[in-house]
Each structure stands twice: as C-alpha cells, then as structure tokens.
Design a protein around this motif. Sequence first.
Motif, PDB file in Angstrom:
ATOM      1  N   LYS A   1       3.529   5.689  -5.632  1.00 15.63           N
ATOM      2  CA  LYS A   1       3.298   5.724  -7.080  1.00 15.63           C
ATOM      3  C   LYS A   1       2.188   6.716  -7.417  1.00 15.63           C
ATOM      4  O   LYS A   1       2.309   7.501  -8.358  1.00 15.63           O
ATOM      5  N   ARG A   2       1.102   6.691  -6.651  1.00 12.43           N
ATOM      6  CA  ARG A   2      -0.018   7.607  -6.885  1.00 12.43           C
ATOM      7  C   ARG A   2       0.440   9.045  -6.691  1.00 12.43           C
ATOM      8  O   ARG A   2       0.118   9.933  -7.498  1.00 12.43           O
TER       9      ARG A   2
ATOM     10  N   ASP B   1       0.838  -1.197   0.000  1.00  9.15           N
ATOM     11  CA  ASP B   1       0.000   0.000   0.000  1.00  9.15           C
ATOM     12  C   ASP B   1       0.867   1.238   0.000  1.00  9.15           C
ATOM     13  O   ASP B   1       0.574   2.219  -0.665  1.00  9.15           O
TER      14      ASP B   1
ATOM     15  N   ALA C   1       2.120   1.742  -3.401  1.00  9.49           N
ATOM     16  CA  ALA C   1       1.039   2.231  -4.258  1.00  9.49           C
ATOM     17  C   ALA C   1       0.793   3.710  -3.989  1.00  9.49           C
ATOM     18  O   ALA C   1       0.545   4.487  -4.922  1.00  9.49           O
ATOM     19  N   ASN C   2       0.865   4.102  -2.718  1.00 12.98           N
ATOM     20  CA  ASN C   2       0.681   5.516  -2.377  1.00 12.98           C
ATOM     21  C   ASN C   2       1.796   6.368  -2.973  1.00 12.98           C
ATOM     22  O   ASN C   2       1.545   7.458  -3.487  1.00 12.98           O
TER      23      ASN C   2
END
Length: 110
Positions: free
Chosen positions: A73-74, A67, A70-71
């Motif tokens: 990357k976002r 996560d 992913a954060n």
Amino acid sequence: MDSSRGQGGIQLLLAAEQEAQHIVNAARAAKMTRLKQAKDEADKEIAHYRAHMEAEFQKKIAESSGDSGANVKRLEQETESKIHNLKEEASRISHDVVHMLLRHVTSVKN
C-alpha cells in the motif's frame, strides 16, 4: 505336636507369602495406573503446548503478511505520488518543449 506346629508355621508362612504377593501385585497395578495417568496428562500438556505454539506461529505469519500488505500500500501511494509529480512537471514544461521543437523544425539552415 512339633510336627503340627511345623505344619502350622509352614501354612502361616505360605499365607504370609501369598498376602505379600497380593500386596506386590496391587502396588504394581497402582504403579501402572499412575504411569498411564501421567502419560495421558503429559500428552494433554504436549497437545496444549503444540496448539499454543501453532497459534503464535500463525499470528506471526498474519502480522508479517499484514506488514507486506502495508508495504504494498505504501509503495502504491509513493508510486502514485511520483506519477502525479511527473505529470505536473510534464504539463508545466510541455508548452516550452512544443515551441522549441516547432522552432527547430521550422527553421531552415543552408
């Protein structure tokens, strides 16, 4: 005859006592064996449970790390998008800004 009967009765009682002692000793040994076996089984079950819980913990850590990735990357994508928008806006108004600056720099006031 009474004394031989008494001696025989005592011998019979002693033999019965020894047999009872052997039975008690065998029962104690069986009990100790079973307790040791139960302890070994409990140790195996504890080790299995501990391994299971450790695997669950590592899985949750991996998921939370995922996560986090992913954060990151976002956030990188959002940042790139904002930079792109700022560059477009700057290129759109840069011509007007240059003309305004030239006008103010080249105008003479008394």
